[in-house]
Motif scaffolding. Structure first.
Motif, PDB file in Angstrom:
ATOM      1  N   PHE A   1       0.826  -1.212   0.000  1.00  0.00           N
ATOM      2  CA  PHE A   1       0.000   0.000   0.000  1.00  0.00           C
ATOM      3  C   PHE A   1       0.857   1.258   0.000  1.00  0.00           C
ATOM      4  N   PHE A   2       2.022   1.188   0.630  1.00  0.00           N
ATOM      5  CA  PHE A   2       2.887   2.357   0.747  1.00  0.00           C
ATOM      6  C   PHE A   2       3.890   2.474  -0.393  1.00  0.00           C
ATOM      7  N   LYS A   3       3.827   1.593  -1.368  1.00  0.00           N
ATOM      8  CA  LYS A   3       4.729   1.658  -2.521  1.00  0.00           C
ATOM      9  C   LYS A   3       4.092   2.528  -3.594  1.00  0.00           C
ATOM     10  N   PHE A   4       4.441   3.789  -3.581  1.00  0.00           N
ATOM     11  CA  PHE A   4       3.968   4.728  -4.595  1.00  0.00           C
ATOM     12  C   PHE A   4       4.962   5.881  -4.659  1.00  0.00           C
ATOM     13  N   ASP A   5       4.848   6.690  -5.678  1.00  0.00           N
ATOM     14  CA  ASP A   5       5.751   7.822  -5.857  1.00  0.00           C
ATOM     15  C   ASP A   5       5.300   8.972  -4.952  1.00  0.00           C
ATOM     16  N   TRP A   6       5.823   8.996  -3.733  1.00  0.00           N
ATOM     17  CA  TRP A   6       5.398  10.011  -2.775  1.00  0.00           C
ATOM     18  C   TRP A   6       5.839  11.405  -3.200  1.00  0.00           C
ATOM     19  N   LYS A   7       6.879  11.499  -4.016  1.00  0.00           N
ATOM     20  CA  LYS A   7       7.353  12.822  -4.442  1.00  0.00           C
ATOM     21  C   LYS A   7       6.322  13.544  -5.301  1.00  0.00           C
ATOM     22  N   ALA A   8       5.428  12.774  -5.932  1.00  0.00           N
ATOM     23  CA  ALA A   8       4.347  13.393  -6.699  1.00  0.00           C
ATOM     24  C   ALA A   8       3.321  14.032  -5.768  1.00  0.00           C
ATOM     25  N   GLN A   9       3.351  13.667  -4.488  1.00  0.00           N
ATOM     26  CA  GLN A   9       2.423  14.202  -3.486  1.00  0.00           C
ATOM     27  C   GLN A   9       3.071  15.258  -2.586  1.00  0.00           C
ATOM     28  N   ARG A  10       4.262  15.727  -2.953  1.00  0.00           N
ATOM     29  CA  ARG A  10       4.947  16.717  -2.102  1.00  0.00           C
ATOM     30  C   ARG A  10       4.100  17.948  -1.846  1.00  0.00           C
ATOM     31  N   TRP A  11       3.350  18.368  -2.843  1.00  0.00           N
ATOM     32  CA  TRP A  11       2.518  19.570  -2.684  1.00  0.00           C
ATOM     33  C   TRP A  11       1.534  19.396  -1.522  1.00  0.00           C
ATOM     34  N   ASN A  12       1.059  18.161  -1.308  1.00  0.00           N
ATOM     35  CA  ASN A  12       0.092  17.908  -0.251  1.00  0.00           C
ATOM     36  C   ASN A  12       0.730  18.035   1.135  1.00  0.00           C
ATOM     37  N   LEU A  13       2.036  17.864   1.217  1.00  0.00           N
ATOM     38  CA  LEU A  13       2.722  18.078   2.491  1.00  0.00           C
ATOM     39  C   LEU A  13       2.660  19.550   2.901  1.00  0.00           C
ATOM     40  N   ALA A  14       2.561  20.445   1.908  1.00  0.00           N
ATOM     41  CA  ALA A  14       2.386  21.866   2.218  1.00  0.00           C
ATOM     42  C   ALA A  14       1.035  22.089   2.893  1.00  0.00           C
ATOM     43  N   VAL A  15       0.025  21.314   2.487  1.00  0.00           N
ATOM     44  CA  VAL A  15      -1.287  21.391   3.134  1.00  0.00           C
ATOM     45  C   VAL A  15      -1.164  20.955   4.591  1.00  0.00           C
ATOM     46  N   LEU A  16      -0.419  19.889   4.828  1.00  0.00           N
ATOM     47  CA  LEU A  16      -0.194  19.404   6.194  1.00  0.00           C
ATOM     48  C   LEU A  16       0.530  20.461   7.026  1.00  0.00           C
ATOM     49  N   ALA A  17       1.579  21.034   6.472  1.00  0.00           N
ATOM     50  CA  ALA A  17       2.319  22.078   7.189  1.00  0.00           C
ATOM     51  C   ALA A  17       1.417  23.282   7.465  1.00  0.00           C
ATOM     52  N   GLY A  18       0.578  23.633   6.498  1.00  0.00           N
ATOM     53  CA  GLY A  18      -0.353  24.743   6.681  1.00  0.00           C
ATOM     54  C   GLY A  18      -1.380  24.461   7.770  1.00  0.00           C
ATOM     55  N   ALA A  19      -1.848  23.217   7.830  1.00  0.00           N
ATOM     56  CA  ALA A  19      -2.803  22.844   8.880  1.00  0.00           C
ATOM     57  C   ALA A  19      -2.144  22.932  10.252  1.00  0.00           C
ATOM     58  N   MET A  20      -0.912  22.501  10.345  1.00  0.00           N
ATOM     59  CA  MET A  20      -0.199  22.578  11.618  1.00  0.00           C
ATOM     60  C   MET A  20       0.049  24.034  12.011  1.00  0.00           C
ATOM     61  N   LEU A  21       0.471  24.840  11.056  1.00  0.00           N
ATOM     62  CA  LEU A  21       0.694  26.259  11.319  1.00  0.00           C
ATOM     63  C   LEU A  21      -0.619  26.946  11.689  1.00  0.00           C
ATOM     64  N   GLY A  22      -1.685  26.617  10.966  1.00  0.00           N
ATOM     65  CA  GLY A  22      -2.998  27.189  11.268  1.00  0.00           C
ATOM     66  C   GLY A  22      -3.476  26.814  12.655  1.00  0.00           C
ATOM     67  N   GLY A  23      -3.239  25.554  13.052  1.00  0.00           N
ATOM     68  CA  GLY A  23      -3.604  25.122  14.395  1.00  0.00           C
ATOM     69  C   GLY A  23      -2.832  25.886  15.457  1.00  0.00           C
ATOM     70  N   PHE A  24      -1.544  26.094  15.213  1.00  0.00           N
ATOM     71  CA  PHE A  24      -0.713  26.850  16.151  1.00  0.00           C
ATOM     72  C   PHE A  24      -1.226  28.282  16.291  1.00  0.00           C
ATOM     73  N   VAL A  25      -1.510  28.923  15.160  1.00  0.00           N
ATOM     74  CA  VAL A  25      -2.010  30.302  15.176  1.00  0.00           C
ATOM     75  C   VAL A  25      -3.361  30.362  15.886  1.00  0.00           C
ATOM     76  N   ALA A  26      -4.239  29.395  15.590  1.00  0.00           N
ATOM     77  CA  ALA A  26      -5.569  29.396  16.216  1.00  0.00           C
ATOM     78  C   ALA A  26      -5.474  29.263  17.730  1.00  0.00           C
ATOM     79  N   VAL A  27      -4.613  28.376  18.209  1.00  0.00           N
ATOM     80  CA  VAL A  27      -4.511  28.139  19.651  1.00  0.00           C
ATOM     81  C   VAL A  27      -3.827  29.301  20.365  1.00  0.00           C
ATOM     82  N   HIS A  28      -2.791  29.861  19.758  1.00  0.00           N
ATOM     83  CA  HIS A  28      -1.998  30.872  20.455  1.00  0.00           C
ATOM     84  C   HIS A  28      -2.408  32.313  20.168  1.00  0.00           C
TER      85      HIS A  28
END
Length: 185
Positions: A52-79
């Motif tokens: 299941f984990f054998k795929f080209d994850w580098k094609a999904q790098r853009w989605n990691l920006a969404v993850l980072a944005g969600a984490m940053l957004g959570g930090f901003v919301a809480v603090h």
């Protein structure tokens, strides 16, 4: 009204989500948070243990920006945006939660009884978190995506499987809130 520290109104955050969805559709991308977990597991080496984990994850790098944005957004919301004075909780809901031993948020975004650090001191709560996490992971995989992927991306693309999944998520949430949560607490 101090707009800097309050939570955003639904029409602001909803509009921004809509803009993000239009941009993703324009660039041919599909939004979903559970795909980030798959990507992170592949980066960590899970592809050596499961196909299941054998795929080209580098094609999904853009989605990691969404993850980072969600984490940053959570930090901003809480603090910085943690004044929920523009959030109204139905008094009946507060009464029902109090009957379960869950206090109202009292100026916070979430009740301490469910989201405070003291939950890590209770073996019962740790077990609930573990079982809940496993069930959410299984459900996301079984449904072919998570609530955000189906409800935001899938529905905006008029996908029938996403409509079925969202109906299932809501039915499951209602069952949890009305029948299982009182048994747990």
């Amino acid at each position: 009204m101090d707009i800097v520290t309050q939570t955003w109104p639904w029409y602001v955050s909803g509009f921004l989500i809509g803009i993000v969805m239009l941009l993703l559709n324009y660039f041919g991308k599909v939004f979903g948070m559970s795909s980030n977990l798959r990507t992170l597991c592949t980066i960590a080496g899970a592809d050596k243990f499961a196909d299941f984990f054998k795929f080209d994850w580098k094609a999904q790098r853009w989605n990691l920006a969404v993850l980072a944005g969600a984490m940053l957004g959570g930090f901003v919301a809480v603090h910085y945006m943690n004044n929920p004075s523009n959030v109204d909780i139905n008094p009946k809901t507060i009464e029902q939660l109090a009957a379960l031993g869950i206090d109202a948020p009292n100026g916070k975004l979430a009740p301490q009884a469910l989201f405070g650090n003291q939950i890590f001191e209770s073996p019962k709560m740790i077990l609930i978190l573990l079982i809940g996490g496993i069930l959410i992971g299984f459900g996301s995989r079984y449904a072919g995506g998570c609530t955000s992927g189906h409800a935001i991306s899938g529905l905006s693309n008029l996908q029938i499987p996403s409509l079925k999944a969202v109906i299932g998520f809501f039915v499951g949430g209602l069952i949890m809130a009305h029948f299982l949560l009182p048994l747990i607490f």
